[in-house]
Design a protein around this motif. Structure first.
Motif, PDB file in Angstrom:
ATOM      1  N   VAL A  22       3.513  -9.325  -1.168  1.00  0.00           N
ATOM      2  CA  VAL A  22       4.385  -8.739  -0.158  1.00  0.00           C
ATOM      3  C   VAL A  22       5.127  -7.548  -0.757  1.00  0.00           C
ATOM      4  O   VAL A  22       5.537  -7.570  -1.903  1.00  0.00           O
ATOM      5  N   SER A  23       5.320  -6.499   0.044  1.00  0.00           N
ATOM      6  CA  SER A  23       6.121  -5.354  -0.369  1.00  0.00           C
ATOM      7  C   SER A  23       7.037  -4.956   0.773  1.00  0.00           C
ATOM      8  O   SER A  23       6.987  -5.523   1.845  1.00  0.00           O
ATOM      9  N   ALA A  24       7.841  -3.933   0.548  1.00  0.00           N
ATOM     10  CA  ALA A  24       8.847  -3.546   1.523  1.00  0.00           C
ATOM     11  C   ALA A  24       8.279  -2.805   2.722  1.00  0.00           C
ATOM     12  O   ALA A  24       8.804  -2.907   3.807  1.00  0.00           O
ATOM     13  N   GLN A  25       7.248  -2.046   2.563  1.00  0.00           N
ATOM     14  CA  GLN A  25       6.692  -1.234   3.637  1.00  0.00           C
ATOM     15  C   GLN A  25       5.199  -1.531   3.767  1.00  0.00           C
ATOM     16  O   GLN A  25       4.558  -1.913   2.807  1.00  0.00           O
ATOM     17  N   THR A  26       4.669  -1.304   4.975  1.00  0.00           N
ATOM     18  CA  THR A  26       3.232  -1.469   5.134  1.00  0.00           C
ATOM     19  C   THR A  26       2.604  -0.136   5.483  1.00  0.00           C
ATOM     20  O   THR A  26       3.222   0.717   6.101  1.00  0.00           O
ATOM     21  N   LEU A  27       1.348   0.022   5.078  1.00  0.00           N
ATOM     22  CA  LEU A  27       0.562   1.206   5.385  1.00  0.00           C
ATOM     23  C   LEU A  27      -0.423   0.866   6.492  1.00  0.00           C
ATOM     24  O   LEU A  27      -0.915  -0.251   6.556  1.00  0.00           O
ATOM     25  N   SER A  28      -0.739   1.846   7.309  1.00  0.00           N
ATOM     26  CA  SER A  28      -1.829   1.653   8.258  1.00  0.00           C
ATOM     27  C   SER A  28      -3.132   1.668   7.464  1.00  0.00           C
ATOM     28  O   SER A  28      -3.178   2.150   6.322  1.00  0.00           O
ATOM     29  N   TYR A  29      -4.200   1.174   8.057  1.00  0.00           N
ATOM     30  CA  TYR A  29      -5.487   1.190   7.366  1.00  0.00           C
ATOM     31  C   TYR A  29      -5.916   2.625   7.086  1.00  0.00           C
ATOM     32  O   TYR A  29      -6.440   2.929   6.016  1.00  0.00           O
ATOM     33  N   ALA A  30      -5.661   3.530   8.022  1.00  0.00           N
ATOM     34  CA  ALA A  30      -6.026   4.944   7.833  1.00  0.00           C
ATOM     35  C   ALA A  30      -5.238   5.546   6.671  1.00  0.00           C
ATOM     36  O   ALA A  30      -5.809   6.261   5.833  1.00  0.00           O
ATOM     37  N   ASP A  31      -3.940   5.259   6.595  1.00  0.00           N
ATOM     38  CA  ASP A  31      -3.125   5.774   5.493  1.00  0.00           C
ATOM     39  C   ASP A  31      -3.568   5.166   4.163  1.00  0.00           C
ATOM     40  O   ASP A  31      -3.554   5.836   3.126  1.00  0.00           O
ATOM     41  N   ALA A  32      -3.959   3.904   4.184  1.00  0.00           N
ATOM     42  CA  ALA A  32      -4.431   3.245   2.965  1.00  0.00           C
ATOM     43  C   ALA A  32      -5.712   3.900   2.456  1.00  0.00           C
ATOM     44  O   ALA A  32      -5.849   4.170   1.256  1.00  0.00           O
ATOM     45  N   VAL A  33      -6.638   4.180   3.358  1.00  0.00           N
ATOM     46  CA  VAL A  33      -7.891   4.821   2.968  1.00  0.00           C
ATOM     47  C   VAL A  33      -7.612   6.213   2.416  1.00  0.00           C
ATOM     48  O   VAL A  33      -8.172   6.610   1.390  1.00  0.00           O
ATOM     49  N   THR A  34      -6.721   6.949   3.059  1.00  0.00           N
ATOM     50  CA  THR A  34      -6.377   8.289   2.587  1.00  0.00           C
ATOM     51  C   THR A  34      -5.755   8.230   1.197  1.00  0.00           C
ATOM     52  O   THR A  34      -6.102   9.014   0.314  1.00  0.00           O
ATOM     53  N   LYS A  35      -4.834   7.290   0.993  1.00  0.00           N
ATOM     54  CA  LYS A  35      -4.190   7.159  -0.314  1.00  0.00           C
ATOM     55  C   LYS A  35      -5.209   6.820  -1.391  1.00  0.00           C
ATOM     56  O   LYS A  35      -5.197   7.411  -2.473  1.00  0.00           O
ATOM     57  N   LEU A  36      -6.106   5.894  -1.095  1.00  0.00           N
ATOM     58  CA  LEU A  36      -7.129   5.532  -2.077  1.00  0.00           C
ATOM     59  C   LEU A  36      -8.100   6.675  -2.326  1.00  0.00           C
ATOM     60  O   LEU A  36      -8.537   6.884  -3.460  1.00  0.00           O
ATOM     61  N   ALA A  37      -8.431   7.422  -1.294  1.00  0.00           N
ATOM     62  CA  ALA A  37      -9.318   8.579  -1.473  1.00  0.00           C
ATOM     63  C   ALA A  37      -8.667   9.597  -2.400  1.00  0.00           C
ATOM     64  O   ALA A  37      -9.315  10.134  -3.310  1.00  0.00           O
ATOM     65  N   ASP A  38      -7.388   9.843  -2.175  1.00  0.00           N
ATOM     66  CA  ASP A  38      -6.665  10.811  -2.999  1.00  0.00           C
ATOM     67  C   ASP A  38      -6.520  10.343  -4.440  1.00  0.00           C
ATOM     68  O   ASP A  38      -6.696  11.123  -5.374  1.00  0.00           O
ATOM     69  N   ASP A  39      -6.180   9.075  -4.623  1.00  0.00           N
ATOM     70  CA  ASP A  39      -5.837   8.581  -5.954  1.00  0.00           C
ATOM     71  C   ASP A  39      -6.990   7.957  -6.732  1.00  0.00           C
ATOM     72  O   ASP A  39      -6.908   7.836  -7.952  1.00  0.00           O
ATOM     73  N   CYS A  40      -8.048   7.531  -6.035  1.00  0.00           N
ATOM     74  CA  CYS A  40      -9.155   6.836  -6.713  1.00  0.00           C
ATOM     75  C   CYS A  40     -10.501   7.527  -6.551  1.00  0.00           C
ATOM     76  O   CYS A  40     -11.485   7.092  -7.157  1.00  0.00           O
TER      77      CYS A  40
END
Length: 140
Positions: A22-40
């Motif tokens: 659990v964390s304080a904020q949640t990401l949408s699936y689209a935002d998660a994919v974008t973040k992983l694309a950028d960082d990984c």
């Protein structure tokens, strides 16, 4: 770029079963994919080049090459899976958490979507816990 996003999406989808923190904020699936694309994306291109999508192959590749995966990618993977796990937990527990608020503020309203809309509309009268689970579920 599209191929890179698809690879990262495959990592995300294949690895969702390993979430649950659990964390304080949640990401949408689209935002998660974008973040992983950028960082990984660079790690996936370098370490997992040529792998077919699906079946958890990209996730397995990154896990097998964990020592070579960049700290930025590791951090993003952890944060994304934690956030997605919290979102899924909130969606699954919404009715239980908000049951009292549904009875108190939205009694007589039929249909899940209409009840949710009622709770969102009456945000100021709804408990903090219910408001938080609606937000964490990504419905606000």
């Amino acid at each position: 770029m599209l191929k890179r996003n698809l690879l990262v999406a495959a990592v995300l989808v294949a690895s969702l079963v390993h979430t649950g923190a659990v964390s304080a904020q949640t990401l949408s699936y689209a935002d998660a994919v974008t973040k992983l694309a950028d960082d990984c994306g660079a790690d996936i291109q370098k370490l997992c080049k040529g792998l077919n999508l699906g079946g958890g192959r990209i996730a397995d590749c990154l896990q097998q090459n964990a020592a070579k995966v960049s700290p930025t990618c590791k951090s993003s993977l952890s944060a994304v899976f934690q956030s997605i796990g919290q979102r899924e937990h909130a969606q699954a527990s919404y009715e239980q958490v908000c049951q009292r608020d549904m009875s108190k503020s939205c009694s007589g309203i039929k249909g899940d979507g209409f009840v949710l809309a009622c709770l969102v509309k009456k945000e100021k009268r709804v408990s903090e816990e219910c408001n938080q689970v609606i937000t964490d579920a990504g419905w606000r």
